[in-house]
Design a protein around this motif. Structure first.
Motif, mmCIF file in Angstrom:
data_model
loop_
_atom_site.group_PDB
_atom_site.id
_atom_site.type_symbol
_atom_site.label_atom_id
_atom_site.label_comp_id
_atom_site.label_asym_id
_atom_site.label_seq_id
_atom_site.Cartn_x
_atom_site.Cartn_y
_atom_site.Cartn_z
ATOM 1 N N PRO A 72 29.683 30.747 10.265
ATOM 2 C CA PRO A 72 30.562 31.269 9.214
ATOM 3 C C PRO A 72 31.424 32.422 9.709
ATOM 4 O O PRO A 72 31.195 32.983 10.779
ATOM 5 C CB PRO A 72 29.577 31.727 8.141
ATOM 6 N N PHE A 73 32.417 32.781 8.916
ATOM 7 C CA PHE A 73 33.352 33.844 9.286
ATOM 8 C C PHE A 73 32.660 35.183 9.542
ATOM 9 O O PHE A 73 33.073 35.930 10.400
ATOM 10 C CB PHE A 73 34.419 34.029 8.208
ATOM 11 N N LEU A 74 31.625 35.486 8.794
ATOM 12 C CA LEU A 74 30.976 36.790 8.924
ATOM 13 C C LEU A 74 29.784 36.786 9.868
ATOM 14 O O LEU A 74 29.064 37.768 9.946
ATOM 15 C CB LEU A 74 30.514 37.297 7.547
ATOM 16 N N GLY A 75 29.558 35.709 10.585
ATOM 17 C CA GLY A 75 28.398 35.667 11.471
ATOM 18 C C GLY A 75 28.713 35.050 12.817
ATOM 19 O O GLY A 75 29.727 34.383 12.991
ATOM 20 N N ASP A 76 27.812 35.271 13.758
ATOM 21 C CA ASP A 76 27.961 34.717 15.101
ATOM 22 C C ASP A 76 26.928 33.642 15.393
ATOM 23 O O ASP A 76 26.901 33.090 16.483
ATOM 24 C CB ASP A 76 27.836 35.843 16.146
ATOM 25 N N GLU A 77 26.063 33.365 14.438
ATOM 26 C CA GLU A 77 25.011 32.374 14.614
ATOM 27 C C GLU A 77 25.220 31.214 13.655
ATOM 28 O O GLU A 77 25.871 31.353 12.620
ATOM 29 C CB GLU A 77 23.645 33.009 14.344
ATOM 30 N N LEU A 78 24.635 30.076 13.994
ATOM 31 C CA LEU A 78 24.693 28.918 13.110
ATOM 32 C C LEU A 78 23.759 29.130 11.919
ATOM 33 O O LEU A 78 22.656 29.657 12.065
ATOM 34 C CB LEU A 78 24.267 27.652 13.854
ATOM 35 N N HIS A 79 24.244 28.728 10.746
ATOM 36 C CA HIS A 79 23.459 28.769 9.511
ATOM 37 C C HIS A 79 23.651 27.443 8.799
ATOM 38 O O HIS A 79 24.669 26.757 8.981
ATOM 39 C CB HIS A 79 23.944 29.892 8.586
ATOM 40 N N GLY A 80 22.701 27.081 7.951
ATOM 41 C CA GLY A 80 22.865 25.892 7.125
ATOM 42 C C GLY A 80 24.044 26.087 6.182
ATOM 43 O O GLY A 80 24.235 27.169 5.632
ATOM 44 N N ILE A 81 24.852 25.071 5.993
ATOM 45 C CA ILE A 81 26.057 25.173 5.170
ATOM 46 C C ILE A 81 25.749 25.716 3.785
ATOM 47 O O ILE A 81 26.529 26.472 3.208
ATOM 48 C CB ILE A 81 26.802 23.817 5.081
ATOM 49 N N PHE A 82 24.576 25.397 3.227
ATOM 50 C CA PHE A 82 24.247 25.839 1.879
ATOM 51 C C PHE A 82 23.761 27.284 1.837
ATOM 52 O O PHE A 82 23.539 27.829 0.762
ATOM 53 C CB PHE A 82 23.229 24.894 1.239
ATOM 54 N N ALA A 83 23.623 27.910 3.018
ATOM 55 C CA ALA A 83 23.279 29.331 3.108
ATOM 56 C C ALA A 83 24.510 30.143 3.506
ATOM 57 O O ALA A 83 24.400 31.272 3.972
ATOM 58 C CB ALA A 83 22.152 29.544 4.126
ATOM 59 N N THR A 84 25.706 29.537 3.326
ATOM 60 C CA THR A 84 26.962 30.215 3.652
ATOM 61 C C THR A 84 27.961 30.025 2.520
ATOM 62 O O THR A 84 27.739 29.247 1.596
ATOM 63 C CB THR A 84 27.598 29.652 4.941
ATOM 64 N N ARG A 85 29.090 30.715 2.647
ATOM 65 C CA ARG A 85 30.226 30.511 1.745
ATOM 66 C C ARG A 85 31.359 29.816 2.493
ATOM 67 O O ARG A 85 32.506 29.837 2.064
ATOM 68 C CB ARG A 85 30.723 31.861 1.216
ATOM 69 N N SER A 86 31.061 29.209 3.627
ATOM 70 C CA SER A 86 32.074 28.541 4.435
ATOM 71 C C SER A 86 32.782 27.463 3.626
ATOM 72 O O SER A 86 32.146 26.750 2.845
ATOM 73 C CB SER A 86 31.435 27.928 5.673
ATOM 74 N N PRO A 87 34.090 27.302 3.825
ATOM 75 C CA PRO A 87 34.838 26.331 3.027
ATOM 76 C C PRO A 87 34.603 24.874 3.412
ATOM 77 O O PRO A 87 34.760 23.998 2.573
ATOM 78 C CB PRO A 87 36.299 26.730 3.265
ATOM 79 N N GLY A 88 34.251 24.586 4.654
ATOM 80 C CA GLY A 88 34.045 23.204 5.075
ATOM 81 C C GLY A 88 32.704 22.693 4.581
ATOM 82 O O GLY A 88 31.689 22.917 5.221
#
Length: 160
Positions: A72-88
């Motif tokens: 995600p934009f605010l992180g440098d590590e991979l996170h599950g999509i449902f634990a982010t606000r990423s648009p994709g």
């Protein structure tokens, strides 16, 4: 099963593409925009001027679907999509809480806009603090990255 949504309007903003757009409404403080509600939905605006904030649900039309793990934009590590606000996301639905400043017929003047110009609007709901605000909130991995919010902008990684 297929699910179809019909836009009720369009969001106008100063951002012409995802790259450079603030990543959350709080990072877009005072950025102005306009919601143009389409004919056939105007009656649904009755009494909306009584609210200071609105929840907008919209179609992220310029975003490609990403995998289930994202950086995600605010992180440098991979996170599950449902634990982010990423648009994709698996479903390209975005939401923002914006300030309503004025109603002019079928046009709603708004502020704190973190949305790309021309974005199809799916729904509007009034923000009601007693319904929507929560106490004792945990922000997970975001907590260590909140200091980046004000200066982080979309870098295009999720754009089509």
């Amino acid at each position: 099963m297929m699910i179809y949504y019909k836009p009720i309007g369009v969001i106008q903003s100063p951002f012409k593409e995802p790259r450079g757009t603030p990543i959350q409404p709080t990072a877009a403080r005072d950025v102005e925009g306009i919601i143009e509600v389409y004919p056939g939905y105007w009656e649904g605006l009755k009494d909306i001027e009584e609210f200071s904030h609105l929840i907008l649900l919209y179609h992220l039309h310029l975003v490609k679907e990403s995998g289930l793990l994202v950086k995600p934009f605010l992180g440098d590590e991979l996170h599950g999509i449902f634990a982010t606000r990423s648009p994709g996301r698996p479903n390209s639905i975005g939401f923002s809480v914006v300030r309503l400043t004025k109603v002019e017929g079928n046009k709603l003047c708004i502020r704190d806009v973190d949305i790309v110009d021309g974005t199809p609007l799916l729904d509007i709901k009034p923000y009601v603090a007693e319904f929507d605000a929560r106490q004792d909130v945990k922000a997970g991995w975001f907590e260590q990255n909140m200091h980046k919010l004000a200066t982080t902008r979309d870098d295009g990684r999720f754009a089509k």
